[in-house]
Design an enzyme around this catalytic site. Structure first.
Site, PDB file in Angstrom:
ATOM      1  N   CYS A 136       0.701  -1.294  -0.093  1.00 57.40           N
ATOM      2  CA  CYS A 136       0.159   0.020  -0.005  1.00 57.40           C
ATOM      3  C   CYS A 136       0.906   1.356   0.022  1.00 57.40           C
ATOM      4  O   CYS A 136       1.426   1.491   0.964  1.00 57.40           O
ATOM      5  CB  CYS A 136      -0.780  -0.170   1.190  1.00 57.40           C
ATOM      6  SG  CYS A 136      -2.049   1.433   1.213  1.00 57.40           S
ATOM      7  N   CYS A 139      -0.538   4.053   2.110  1.00 53.93           N
ATOM      8  CA  CYS A 139      -0.322   4.124   3.482  1.00 53.93           C
ATOM      9  C   CYS A 139       1.231   4.291   3.768  1.00 53.93           C
ATOM     10  O   CYS A 139       1.309   5.235   4.821  1.00 53.93           O
ATOM     11  CB  CYS A 139      -0.613   2.664   3.994  1.00 53.93           C
ATOM     12  SG  CYS A 139      -2.193   1.957   3.309  1.00 53.93           S
ATOM     13  N   ASP A 140       2.196   3.755   3.176  1.00 54.14           N
ATOM     14  CA  ASP A 140       3.170   3.556   3.450  1.00 54.14           C
ATOM     15  C   ASP A 140       4.546   4.459   2.594  1.00 54.14           C
ATOM     16  O   ASP A 140       5.754   4.472   3.144  1.00 54.14           O
ATOM     17  CB  ASP A 140       4.006   2.199   3.263  1.00 54.14           C
ATOM     18  CG  ASP A 140       3.269   1.298   4.567  1.00 54.14           C
ATOM     19  OD1 ASP A 140       2.625   1.877   5.381  1.00 54.14           O
ATOM     20  OD2 ASP A 140       3.144  -0.088   3.962  1.00 54.14           O
TER      21      ASP A 140
END
Ligand code: NAP
Length: 322
Positions: A136, A139-140
């Site tokens: 992701c 997200c990261d």
């Protein structure tokens, strides 16, 4: 064997299911939530969470889920440690069977069973998750500011993730196993026009190379799908973007699913093809897939469910009075 009956039955205990539970409980629907195989959902395997609004400091995924769970219980949700293995959606109350043998009956059903990222399945992948390998970028990606990163895949997700990563890195490589992408043309145009993205064709990742100690990921070992030749690309972040599996096996033949097996909902609502059944979170969303959007659609599902029940009960009262 015990039968548990409720006005609102919820399947899934990620942000979508728990948000539906919080809203449903506060609307007096006394929800029963069956947690499923991975209580807490995808955030239980995430460490730092920086993008869930309301927390100025970095929080941990499992902690966030524990808080949501407690909040859902405090307002009146009953959580069940069970996994549903069979469904009957042909009449209300809907009747579901748990792995334990227990029966769950709900006047309405909210499905929030989520999705799982697909992984490459190579040996070095699992140990490198959280050490440079992620599924992701939204997200990261932030954790790889100024670093070299690669995205693996050729669909919309892979292209969107590569474009997203250019916010953090000026060295982004997209690695695809064929010589053409399946992503939409408009996305491909943006990708090819971007000066900081390089596309590597006809290559499969054979190994995520660990730098040892605290180094984490340092390179990818690639194999050419045409010639079999190996090459190496130095990166600190590797994002696998080869699709997701929505957890919908249970509903095949019972609810309308789309070509990618996601539950179909009426646009702008959480209503599925069966009146009284609602879907929220990643099981119906292949575009956004964020904890906060899952929580948002969980709230929508509870509100849709409450309106459905109010309308159904009003109709029954009117019919009884005739
Ligand atoms: P996808 O369309 O299924 O694409 C997966 C990609 O990963 C394909 O290019 C595939 O290669 C590659 N792949 C699969 N297994 C692989 C493996 N083992 N090794 C290497 N590569 C592998 O998945 P997606 O991009 O996640 O999209 C899923 C659905 O969501 C699609 O319908 C998509 O249109 C939709 N979506 C829409 C949006 C949007 O509207 N903005 C955003 C994201 C996703 P091949 O091409 O060779 O098969």
């Amino acid at each position: 064997m015990t039968t548990h009956s409720t006005r609102m039955l919820i399947l899934g205990s990620g942000p979508a299911g728990l948000s539906a539970a919080i809203y449903g409980a506060r609307a007096g629907m006394k929800p029963i939530l069956v947690q499923g195989i991975q209580p807490g959902g995808q955030l239980m395997t995430t460490t730092d969470v920086e993008n869930y609004p309301g927390f100025a400091d970095v929080i941990q995924g499992p902690w966030l889920m524990e808080q949501m769970q407690k909040q859902a219980e405090h307002v009146g949700t009953t959580l069940m440690w069970d996994t549903v293995v069979a469904v009957d959606l042909t009449q209300r109350p809907f009747r579901l069977t748990g792995d334990s043998g227990d029966i769950y009956e709900g006047d309405v059903l909210v499905i929030a069973t989520g999705a799982q990222a697909k992984w490459l399945g190579i040996d070095s992948e699992e140990p490198m998750k959280g050490k440079g390998v992620s599924a992701c970028a939204t997200c990261d990606g932030f954790f790889y500011r100024g670093k070299r990163v690669a995205v693996i895949g050729g669909g919309n997700t892979a292209v969107e993730e590569a474009l997203y990563l250019t916010n953090h890195s000026d060295n982004v490589t997209l690695i695809h196993r064929r010589d053409s992408l399946r992503a939409e043309k408009i996305l491909q145009d943006r990708l090819f026009a971007h000066p900081n993205i390089t596309v590597v064709w006809n290559k499969e990742v054979r190994e995520f190379v660990d730098g040892g100690g605290t180094a984490g990921l340092v390179a990818l070992d690639l194999e050419d799908t045409q010639t079999g030749e190996h090459s190496r690309i130095d990166v600190e972040g590797g994002f696998v973007a080869i699709g997701h599996h929505p957890a919908t096996e249970l509903f095949r033949g019972h609810l309308e699913l789309d070509a990618d097996h996601y539950i179909k909902v009426e646009t702008g609502t959480t209503r599925t093809s069966v009146p009284g059944v609602f879907a929220c979170g990643d099981v119906m969303d292949k575009v956004y897939r964020q904890a906060v959007t899952a929580a948002g659609t969980g709230c929508m599902a509870a509100l849709d469910a409450e309106r459905f029940l109010a309308a159904a009960e009003f109709k029954e009262m009117a019919e009884a009075a005739e």
